[in-house]
Design an enzyme around this catalytic site. Structure first.
Site, PDB file in Angstrom:
ATOM      1  CE  LYS A 117     -13.947  13.529  -8.770  1.00  0.00           C
ATOM      2  NZ  LYS A 117     -14.680  14.777  -8.437  1.00  0.00           N
ATOM      3  NE  ARG A 128     -12.980  14.962 -17.121  1.00  0.00           N
ATOM      4  CZ  ARG A 128     -13.080  15.551 -15.938  1.00  0.00           C
ATOM      5  NH1 ARG A 128     -14.276  15.746 -15.414  1.00  0.00           N
ATOM      6  NH2 ARG A 128     -12.005  15.956 -15.289  1.00  0.00           N
ATOM      7  NE  ARG A 173     -15.569  23.085 -11.542  1.00  0.00           N
ATOM      8  CZ  ARG A 173     -14.862  23.236 -10.415  1.00  0.00           C
ATOM      9  NH1 ARG A 173     -14.809  24.411  -9.820  1.00  0.00           N
ATOM     10  NH2 ARG A 173     -14.213  22.205  -9.902  1.00  0.00           N
ATOM     11  NE  ARG A 220      -7.127  26.064  -6.754  1.00  0.00           N
ATOM     12  CZ  ARG A 220      -7.094  24.860  -6.225  1.00  0.00           C
ATOM     13  NH1 ARG A 220      -8.190  24.125  -6.182  1.00  0.00           N
ATOM     14  NH2 ARG A 220      -5.970  24.374  -5.733  1.00  0.00           N
ATOM     15  NE  ARG A 233     -12.117  24.173  -3.998  1.00  0.00           N
ATOM     16  CZ  ARG A 233     -12.239  23.219  -4.917  1.00  0.00           C
ATOM     17  NH1 ARG A 233     -12.102  21.942  -4.563  1.00  0.00           N
ATOM     18  NH2 ARG A 233     -12.474  23.524  -6.175  1.00  0.00           N
TER      19      ARG A 233
END
Length: 213
Positions: A13, A88, A171, A160, A127
């Protein structure tokens, strides 16, 4: 053009939001940045949000909605905006619709970028970021020239804390329980546009532009 951008974590996004904003000369509003700016500038809404966050509590819907409504009322949003990270929940979406429709400037599109869940996990878990210069990489799709080392500044890359597989699955569960219902909400309003995000970044961008035409 007034757009709400939807999609699960890892759908791309952020990348597409910048391209859309540039293409249509509209403001990209990230709710994360919106919170940070209001807190940094010590606005009345920012101070209220900070009080909840400092106490370890979720910022209530009415305050989040107030922050967004205040932002999209600014002069630079009169030609259009793209909302990234809001709404959300259906309650937030309903409040946003009420506000924009009463202002005579309803949303034009709810754009949903769709990617299979197993692909999302691979994307996020792989990532890597440079803690020094902020450059981002992926162990499979965009690896650095030297394993674990940033091409730009030579610093060691890190993962991260919220990019582990267990955290990512959690998530995605949260997204599916809360945010996914927005798809049906906007479909019923007849402004939903869906795009296959499991393609080359530039192909996804082209499909988005075609859909928004």
């Amino acid at each position: 053009m007034r757009i709400v951008l939807l999609g699960p974590p890892g759908a791309g996004k952020g990348t597409q939001a910048k391209k859309i904003a540039d293409q249509y000369s509209i403001v990209h509003i990230s709710t994360g940045d919106l919170f940070r700016d209001n807190i940094k500038n010590q606005t009345p809404l920012g101070q209220k949000a900070k009080a909840y966050m400092d106490a370890g509590n979720l910022v209530p819907d009415e305050l989040v909605i107030a922050l967004v409504e205040d932002r999209i009322s600014k002069d630079d949003c009169q030609k259009g905006y793209l909302l990234d990270g809001f709404p959300r929940t259906v309650a937030q979406a309903s409040a946003l619709s009420d506000f924009t429709e009463q202002a005579g400037k309803p949303l034009d599109f709810a754009l949903s970028i769709e990617v299979p869940e197993e692909k999302l996990i691979d994307r996020i878990v792989g990532r890597r970021v440079c803690p020094n210069c902020g450059a981002s990489y992926h162990v499979t799709f965009n690896p650095p020239k030297k394993d674990g080392i940033c091409d730009r500044c030579g610093s060691a890359l890190t993962q991260r804390k919220d990019d582990t597989e267990a955290t990512v699955k959690n998530r995605l569960d949260v997204y599916n329980k809360e945010t996914a219902s927005l798809i049906d909400y906007y479909r019923c309003k007849d402004i939903l546009v869906t795009v296959n995000g499991d393609q080359d970044v530039n192909v996804v961008t082209d499909e988005i532009f075609k859909a928004l035409k």
